[in-house]
Design a protein around this motif. Structure first.
Motif, short mmCIF file in Angstrom:
data_model
loop_
_atom_site.label_atom_id
_atom_site.label_comp_id
_atom_site.label_asym_id
_atom_site.label_seq_id
_atom_site.Cartn_x
_atom_site.Cartn_y
_atom_site.Cartn_z
N ILE A 1 0.82 -1.21 0.00
CA ILE A 1 0.00 0.00 0.00
C ILE A 1 0.86 1.26 0.00
N LEU A 2 2.19 1.11 -0.14
CA LEU A 2 3.05 2.27 -0.30
C LEU A 2 3.24 2.64 -1.77
N SER A 3 2.57 1.92 -2.66
CA SER A 3 2.66 2.20 -4.09
C SER A 3 1.63 3.26 -4.49
N THR A 4 1.93 3.99 -5.57
CA THR A 4 0.99 4.99 -6.09
C THR A 4 0.30 4.51 -7.36
N ALA A 5 0.47 3.25 -7.75
CA ALA A 5 -0.21 2.70 -8.92
C ALA A 5 -1.72 2.69 -8.69
N ILE A 6 -2.49 3.04 -9.71
CA ILE A 6 -3.95 3.10 -9.63
C ILE A 6 -4.53 1.87 -10.30
N HIS A 7 -5.27 1.05 -9.53
CA HIS A 7 -5.82 -0.22 -10.02
C HIS A 7 -7.31 -0.09 -10.29
N TYR A 8 -7.79 -0.85 -11.25
CA TYR A 8 -9.19 -0.86 -11.68
C TYR A 8 -9.94 -1.96 -10.95
N ARG A 9 -11.07 -1.61 -10.31
CA ARG A 9 -11.95 -2.61 -9.70
C ARG A 9 -13.24 -2.75 -10.49
N SER A 10 -13.84 -1.64 -10.89
CA SER A 10 -15.03 -1.64 -11.73
C SER A 10 -15.10 -0.26 -12.41
N LYS A 11 -16.09 -0.07 -13.21
CA LYS A 11 -16.19 1.17 -13.98
C LYS A 11 -16.18 2.40 -13.09
N TYR A 12 -16.75 2.30 -11.89
CA TYR A 12 -16.84 3.46 -10.99
C TYR A 12 -16.01 3.28 -9.71
N GLU A 13 -15.09 2.32 -9.69
CA GLU A 13 -14.28 2.09 -8.49
C GLU A 13 -12.82 1.85 -8.88
N TYR A 14 -11.91 2.67 -8.33
CA TYR A 14 -10.47 2.48 -8.47
C TYR A 14 -9.85 2.39 -7.08
N THR A 15 -8.64 1.80 -7.01
CA THR A 15 -7.90 1.76 -5.74
C THR A 15 -6.44 2.15 -5.98
N THR A 16 -5.80 2.69 -4.96
CA THR A 16 -4.39 3.04 -5.03
C THR A 16 -3.80 2.96 -3.63
N GLY A 17 -2.52 3.28 -3.50
CA GLY A 17 -1.86 3.30 -2.20
C GLY A 17 -1.47 4.72 -1.81
N ASN A 18 -0.53 4.82 -0.89
CA ASN A 18 -0.09 6.13 -0.42
C ASN A 18 1.36 5.99 0.04
N ALA A 19 2.28 6.53 -0.76
CA ALA A 19 3.72 6.40 -0.45
C ALA A 19 4.15 7.25 0.73
N TYR A 20 3.27 8.14 1.20
CA TYR A 20 3.64 9.06 2.28
C TYR A 20 3.11 8.61 3.64
N LEU A 21 2.62 7.39 3.74
CA LEU A 21 2.12 6.90 5.02
C LEU A 21 3.24 6.87 6.06
N GLN A 22 2.87 7.22 7.29
CA GLN A 22 3.81 7.20 8.40
C GLN A 22 3.61 5.93 9.25
N PRO A 23 4.65 5.45 9.92
CA PRO A 23 4.48 4.31 10.83
C PRO A 23 3.52 4.65 11.98
N GLN A 24 2.79 3.64 12.42
CA GLN A 24 1.87 3.81 13.55
C GLN A 24 2.60 3.52 14.85
N THR A 25 2.42 4.40 15.83
CA THR A 25 2.99 4.21 17.17
C THR A 25 1.86 4.09 18.18
N THR A 26 1.94 3.07 19.05
CA THR A 26 0.90 2.82 20.04
C THR A 26 1.51 2.73 21.43
N HIS A 27 0.89 3.42 22.39
CA HIS A 27 1.28 3.33 23.80
C HIS A 27 0.11 2.68 24.56
#
Length: 872
Positions: A632-658
């Protein structure tokens, strides 16, 4: 990457050479009965009273001439015997004399005559010894003595007292916790810094009985400093067929495979990290001695680990061939089937050669309905009927070798290969009606088929586990290489279609070293872990978006240390992990500095335990850090259906939990309130894709939630009434999430609850019935409103043959057809989703398993770089 490979190979060669030297070192000791032999063999009658086993064997060697007895005097002199041998042949007499001691007796015959070999199976210089008496000073026979690790209460060994109350138990680390118990007497716990405990006087447990019959039973679990230690052997859990089936019936386990309040656990089998969940399908539950559920993992585990399950197999001796075979079948709308076989050959010098194979055909039919809305320059409404059909046929195979040189040194190597047998396919067919600004626009059928080509994946694991003096070493090295190719073809029926191709290459190299050393008043565990990842992903498409090529390289190295302190009723575990990550991210051949951050973080963990006679209390602070999956760190845009696409986000930050938690446990009652604060949790996000060139299209990507909080309490009850073993878990929690900074306007934060009700009935003739129910009532959380979810599952099983080696189970899941997922969500900017989905959960089937011989795995390897492999 080559530099790390050279380092790991050099370390393995060094360890292997040292192990060979240890193997060749001559043994020193006393032997008996080495004089001239004759054919005379007489029966033995003799009464022994608190006599050293070494002296008794020497006496037998001198009094008869039919056998030569071989043993090491110093090895057996701490084992004292009290027994009356009457008219028995020599081998039978020796077996009676050793009783429950960890001592092995073997016989052989050659041209030199008949020989008996007597040796301790646990090679160590330390023996915990003592004598147990009652309140009147009389010896107590068959009292249980458990030797525990004072740091986390894990079981190190154990034994029972003989007829004179005496016991001798081999152990290795300098300080242990001895727990002495006997029916009708108060349990005694002693911290032992010396091997000789002397005389231990037990006091009776006073219980007033008034014309009733009381039947005792084994507690399902005991509390440890880091979680729960669950007994599997001798409980209904051992009858659940595969380990995969058994895990879902452990205390605190929820229906989604998570530990209540602690997320998805990492799983280990005898220190070996489980890399593929299919490994759990081929291992039988009746091969498991215990399962330790760690809810407070130390810093020696990865920064992302929130819980751990450590499975310990039943240790048995043996040589030659052993194995097991199993098969499973489930039928719903589609079917699921698997079969596995495992063979092991053990030699006399401690080597194991093993091979395992597994075949699976996994077919899944999913139906869903949806009513979605997008508000952009126009208001778009969609009504959908969707059918998903997934078909995966695959195999994996293990080839391995391990060598248990002695109790203090072992090493091993395993190669694993897995692949699809045919193309793995996933198809989505959508019947869709579309309105634009309340005007009907079109009705159409859209179909998308994604196929994944067979590509072999390879993995190699090598390990060394040993002791040098009082120091314990655990070293593992791993390589993983996997290439994949997937093709998508889709579009609206009657219109020109679209297509895409994705080529991905993954490589991982990692090593990990953990060292445990005794220090004054405690134990220090420290070590390091290094992993390097090289991932390439090339995406091409037919014109609906843009081609994309991503090259990701990540080098992660960590240093960690944990200090464990035991002070009578108090114990402390404090650890710190220093983790360093270096990233290189290239898009279409150009490095992006903003997407190539370096991180240097400290991850602390702390737990404090206090024990009373009846209660165990624990306070814990945990810090975890989760990196997003590489996909999900990729920016490639994938086809799911005529009105639905998916992509990732290369700028995501790591999650920190306390996390903060307080746990109190008494017999079969477990209570844990907790609090969690999370930064940069990852969530899916929807919005309009391109309102000008692609009107009405919704694209889904991933975003970080700036902050969220989670308050909750976990309750677990495991009482047993006669044949009925209950395991009830309830979780109540409240999420405090604010999406306003992300542009989401709808937010609900309400109480969430879920319940697992597990009931096991053990009947005569090895029959067992399990009824498991799960319910999650309707609730509101974050940007969604969800309806109630639940199911009821049944399992009827029986074990056959004298050794119970054949197991048959009939299974029915979701018998009421109620496990629907139904919700309304506002998971983006001006996007609303209403859907109802059923994932073919209603299935009936059968499990079969059979094992032969009793040789158990000695493989002790763990895995390095596991968190990076999970991201791949």
């Amino acid at each position: 990457m080559n530099r790390y490979m050279t380092l790991i190979i050099a370390l393995l060669l060094t360890v292997s050479t040292q192990a060979q030297r240890l193997r060749e070192r001559p043994r020193v000791g006393a032997s008996a009965g080495m004089g001239e032999q004759s054919s005379g063999m007489k029966r033995i009658s003799h009464e022994y009273n608190n006599v050293s086993l070494s002296d008794a064997l020497r006496q037998l060697a001198e009094q008869q001439t039919g056998y030569t007895i071989y043993f090491l005097y110093n090895e057996l002199e701490d084992f004292r015997i009290t027994t009356n041998v009457k008219n028995k042949h020599l081998p039978e007499a020796i077996q009676q004399m050793i009783g429950f001691y960890p001592i092995r007796v073997t016989t052989s015959t050659d041209e030199d005559g008949k020989k008996i070999f007597v040796e301790c199976t646990h090679k160590t210089d330390r023996h915990l010894t003592g004598t147990i008496i009652d309140e009147q000073g009389q010896p107590i026979a068959y009292a249980n003595i458990a030797v525990l690790n004072p740091a986390d209460s894990t079981l190190l060994g154990g034994g029972v007292s003989n007829e004179s109350g005496y016991f001798a138990i081999p152990y290795e680390q300098p300080t242990v916790l001895a727990r002495i118990s006997y029916v009708g007497y108060k349990t005694i716990c002693r911290l032992c810094n010396q091997s000789e405990l002397g005389t231990i006087r037990m006091q009776p447990e006073t219980v007033k009985l008034n014309d009733v019959t009381v039947k005792g039973h084994r507690s399902l679990y005991t509390s440890t400093d880091r979680g729960l230690l669950v007994s599997v052997q001798g409980t209904p859990l051992e009858q659940f067929g595969s380990v995969s089936d058994m895990l879902s019936h452990l205390p605190l386990m929820m229906s989604n495979g998570e530990v209540a309040g602690h997320g998805k656990p990492e799983i280990y089998i005898n220190n070996k990290k489980v890399r593929n969940e299919d490994e759990l399908n081929r291992l039988r539950a009746d091969e498991i001695l215990s399962a330790e559920i760690i809810t407070n993992p130390g810093v020696e585990y990865g920064a992302e680990v929130t819980s751990v399950i450590r499975l310990k197999t039943i240790r048995k001796t043996g040589e030659g061939w052993s194995g097991n075979f199993s098969a499973a079948y489930r039928q719903g709308k589609e079917y699921y089937a698997n079969g596995s076989a495992a063979l092991n050959y053990r030699t006399r010098n401690g080597m194991d050669f093993f091979a395992r194979g597994h075949l699976t055909s996994n077919n899944q039919y999913i139906t869903a309905t949806a009513a979605d809305q997008l508000q952009a320059s126009s208001t778009w409404d969609f009504k959908k009927d969707v059918t998903y059909l997934n078909r995966y046929n695959y195999y994996f195979a293990d080839l391995g070798w391990n060598w248990e040189i002695s109790e203090k040194h072992s090493l091993g190597l395993t190669y694993t290969a897995n692949n699809y047998i045919t193309d793995a396919t996933g198809s989505q067919e959508t019947d869709e009606q579309v309105w634009r600004d309340s005007q009907f626009k079109e009705a159409e059928t859209n179909k998308t088929v994604t196929s994944r080509k067979p590509r072999m994946e390879h993995a190699v694991n090598a390990y060394y586990v040993g002791e040098i003096g009082k120091w314990q070493l655990d070293f593992s090295a791993d390589y993983y290489g996997g290439h994949s190719e997937s093709n998508m073809e889709g579009g609206t029926v009657g219109e020109k279609g679209v297509s895409s191709n994705t080529l991905t290459k993954n490589n991982l190299l990692a090593e990990k070293l953990v060292v445990t050393a005794p220090i004054p008043k405690g134990t220090l565990t420290f070590g390091e872990e290094v992993s390097g990842v090289d991932r390439k992903s090339d995406f091409t498409q037919s014109g609906f978006s843009a081609d994309n090529s991503v090259h990701q390289q990540t080098l992660t190295w960590s240093l960690f240390a944990n200090y464990a302190l035991q002070m009578k009723a108090f114990s402390l575990n404090a650890g710190l992990r220093w983790q360093n990550e270096h990233n290189n991210y290239e898009t279409n051949g150009q490095k992006d500095l903003e997407q190539s951050p370096d991180y240097h973080v400290l991850i602390p963990r702390l737990s404090f335990t206090y024990r009373t006679e009846r209660w165990v209390h624990n306070f814990s602070y945990q810090c975890t850090r989760n990196n997003p999956p590489y996909s999900i760190l990729s920016t490639a845009i994938h086809y799911r259906s005529k009105y639905e696409y998916t992509t990732g986000n290369a700028y995501l930050q790591p999650q920190t939990t306390h996390s903060l938690s307080w746990t109190s446990q008494w017999k079969w009652l477990y209570i844990q309130p907790y609090y969690r604060y999370m930064r940069n949790a990852v969530t899916s996000f929807q919005m309009a894709y391109d309102d000008v060139n692609h009107p009405g299209v919704v694209i889904m990507d991933y975003r970080n939630i700036p902050k969220m909080q989670d308050y909750g309490i976990v309750l677990n009850f495991t009482p047993k009434i006669g044949i009925w073993q209950m395991d009830y878990t309830a979780r109540f929690f409240y999420n405090n999430i604010n999406y306003e900074s992300m542009g989401i306007t709808h937010t609900w934060n309400g109480l969430i609850s879920e319940f697992t009700l597990d009931n096991t009935f053990s009947f005569p003739k090895d029959w067992m019935l399990n009824v498991q129910g799960y319910i999650k009532p309707a609730h509101e959380t974050g940007c969604s409103q969800r309806k109630a979810l639940g199911d009821i599952n049944l399992r009827l099983s029986r074990q056959f043959l004298k050794d119970k080696s054949l197991s048959v189970a009939i299974i029915a899941n979701d018998i009421l057809h109620t496990r629907y997922t139904e919700m309304t969500a506002y998971g983006g900017i001006n996007v609303r989703t209403q859907f109802r989905e059923y994932r073919d959960a209603r299935r009936v089937g059968i499990n079969l398993s059979w094992k032969f011989n009793a040789t158990k795995s000695r493989y002790k390897g763990s895995h390095a770089g596991q968190s990076e492999r999970n991201r791949l």
